[in-house]
Design a protein around this motif. Structure first.
Motif, PDB file in Angstrom:
ATOM      1  N   ASP A  41       0.844  -1.424  -0.299  1.00  0.00           N
ATOM      2  CA  ASP A  41       0.205   0.302  -0.451  1.00  0.00           C
ATOM      3  C   ASP A  41       0.929   1.211   0.081  1.00  0.00           C
ATOM      4  OD1 ASP A  41      -2.594  -1.082   0.561  1.00  0.00           O
ATOM      5  OD2 ASP A  41      -1.996  -2.461   1.877  1.00  0.00           O
ATOM      6  N   ILE A  42       2.169   1.242  -0.048  1.00  0.00           N
ATOM      7  CA  ILE A  42       2.933   2.319   0.464  1.00  0.00           C
ATOM      8  C   ILE A  42       3.101   2.511  -1.388  1.00  0.00           C
ATOM      9  CG2 ILE A  42       5.474   3.252   0.787  1.00  0.00           C
ATOM     10  CD1 ILE A  42       5.435   0.977   3.055  1.00  0.00           C
ATOM     11  N   ARG A  43       2.397   3.476  -1.599  1.00  0.00           N
ATOM     12  CA  ARG A  43       2.218   4.240  -3.737  1.00  0.00           C
ATOM     13  C   ARG A  43       2.698   5.348  -3.641  1.00  0.00           C
ATOM     14  NH1 ARG A  43      -2.279   1.102  -2.826  1.00  0.00           N
ATOM     15  NH2 ARG A  43      -3.149   2.765  -3.533  1.00  0.00           N
ATOM     16  N   GLU A  44       3.801   5.813  -4.716  1.00  0.00           N
ATOM     17  CA  GLU A  44       3.851   7.342  -5.076  1.00  0.00           C
ATOM     18  C   GLU A  44       2.458   7.849  -4.855  1.00  0.00           C
ATOM     19  OE1 GLU A  44       7.080  10.009  -7.354  1.00  0.00           O
ATOM     20  OE2 GLU A  44       6.695   7.538  -7.995  1.00  0.00           O
ATOM     21  N   GLY A  64       4.820  13.193  -3.207  1.00  0.00           N
ATOM     22  CA  GLY A  64       5.530  12.381  -2.039  1.00  0.00           C
ATOM     23  C   GLY A  64       5.141  10.890  -2.139  1.00  0.00           C
ATOM     24  N   LEU A  65       4.653  10.444  -1.294  1.00  0.00           N
ATOM     25  CA  LEU A  65       3.296   9.138  -1.139  1.00  0.00           C
ATOM     26  C   LEU A  65       1.750   9.834  -1.028  1.00  0.00           C
ATOM     27  CD1 LEU A  65       4.899   7.582   2.117  1.00  0.00           C
ATOM     28  CD2 LEU A  65       5.217   6.858  -0.328  1.00  0.00           C
ATOM     29  N   LEU A  66       1.535   9.095  -1.672  1.00  0.00           N
ATOM     30  CA  LEU A  66       0.260   9.092  -1.990  1.00  0.00           C
ATOM     31  C   LEU A  66      -1.303   8.911  -0.634  1.00  0.00           C
ATOM     32  CD1 LEU A  66      -2.635   9.070  -4.286  1.00  0.00           C
ATOM     33  CD2 LEU A  66      -2.945   5.800  -3.800  1.00  0.00           C
ATOM     34  N   HIS A  67      -0.183   7.887   0.491  1.00  0.00           N
ATOM     35  CA  HIS A  67      -0.338   8.145   2.174  1.00  0.00           C
ATOM     36  C   HIS A  67       0.248   7.545   2.162  1.00  0.00           C
ATOM     37  CE1 HIS A  67      -4.601   8.016   0.574  1.00  0.00           C
ATOM     38  NE2 HIS A  67      -4.717   6.193  -0.375  1.00  0.00           N
ATOM     39  N   PHE A  68       0.224   8.284   3.533  1.00  0.00           N
ATOM     40  CA  PHE A  68       1.190   7.687   4.670  1.00  0.00           C
ATOM     41  C   PHE A  68       0.555   6.270   5.031  1.00  0.00           C
ATOM     42  CE2 PHE A  68       1.971  12.384   6.050  1.00  0.00           C
ATOM     43  CZ  PHE A  68       2.643  12.589   5.446  1.00  0.00           C
ATOM     44  N   VAL A  69       1.578   5.188   5.564  1.00  0.00           N
ATOM     45  CA  VAL A  69       0.680   4.064   6.309  1.00  0.00           C
ATOM     46  C   VAL A  69       1.289   3.051   7.304  1.00  0.00           C
ATOM     47  CG1 VAL A  69       1.485   1.783   5.058  1.00  0.00           C
ATOM     48  CG2 VAL A  69       0.887   2.983   3.346  1.00  0.00           C
TER      49      VAL A  69
END
Length: 236
Positions: A41-44, A64-69
């Protein structure tokens, strides 16, 4: 819960201060929401989370990231963010949840020490106040000092070179934060033996109370950062 919703940081504050006058009429930075998930789930993302001039004076708008995870590694809580100052909030959250005690040892694996003085002390108590301070005062280079002054962090092992990987004197400690900036694996750091660094990280991960990871888009290309993260925390 803080970071429940994404938002934009506006005004000359926090990470938005960098090259502020060079970035148009109303510079802003995206700050992602956090989700529960896994390494997959860690995606740009697509939004700019950091903007500054590089060593050649060229303005770099970094996605940066789509979401913090929020995830885990062998039962240890893991938080993955893009800009590194956000971990200040999650350290305090971990203490509030009982994962950390006062005076936690910090193992800081990073190309930079991130130990500048922000100039404004943290005097709050609630997580809401921690959240505001994290985003409005702190930036990627100055979040460790206020964590020490507030008593949350005690002794720090700064791992900014291959030589520092030789010091395993902190490995047996409990009440420990393993704090990884993936820019430690940027191309200019290729002189460091990757497997040696991975062994050091996994040894600390065995008994860490919390693992925090920053993908640092200004300092390392994000695709490379995410590939490295997957390799580092692959269950063995």
């Amino acid at each position: 819960m803080m970071y429940e919703k994404a938002f934009y940081l506006t005004g000359k504050r926090g990470n938005n201060v960098f090259s502020y006058e060079d970035r148009g009429e109303a510079p802003q930075l995206f700050i992602p929401a956090i989700v529960e998930g896994s390494l997959e789930d860690i995606r740009e993302g697509t939004e700019v989370v950091f903007s500054d001039r590089d060593e050649y004076g060229v303005l770099q708008n970094c996605v940066g990231l789509l979401h913090f995870v929020r995830t885990s590694f062998n039962g240890i809580p893991v938080i993955v963010v893009d800009n590194h100052n956000h971990v200040f909030y999650f350290w305090h959250e971990a203490r509030a949840r009982g994962f950390l005690r006062e005076g936690a040892t910090l193992i800081h694996i990073d190309q930079h020490k991130d130990a500048r003085d922000p100039g404004v002390p943290f005097t709050g108590a609630s997580l809401e106040e921690v959240f505001a301070y994290t985003n409005e005062v702190l930036n990627v280079g100055n979040y460790i000092v206020p964590a020490q002054r507030g008593g949350l962090v005690g002794e720090v092992q700064f791992v900014t070179s291959e030589q520092a990987l030789e010091d395993e004197s902190f490995c047996a400690r409990d009440n420990k934060i393993l704090n990884i900036d993936l820019d430690f694996f940027a191309p200019e750091m290729n002189y460091i033996d990757f497997q040696k660094a991975r062994r050091f990280i996994l040894k600390h991960a065995q008994n860490a109370s919390l693992i925090t990871v920053a993908t640092s888009p200004f300092f390392i290309e994000q695709k490379r950062a995410l590939e490295i993260l997957t390799t580092l925390l692959r269950v063995v």
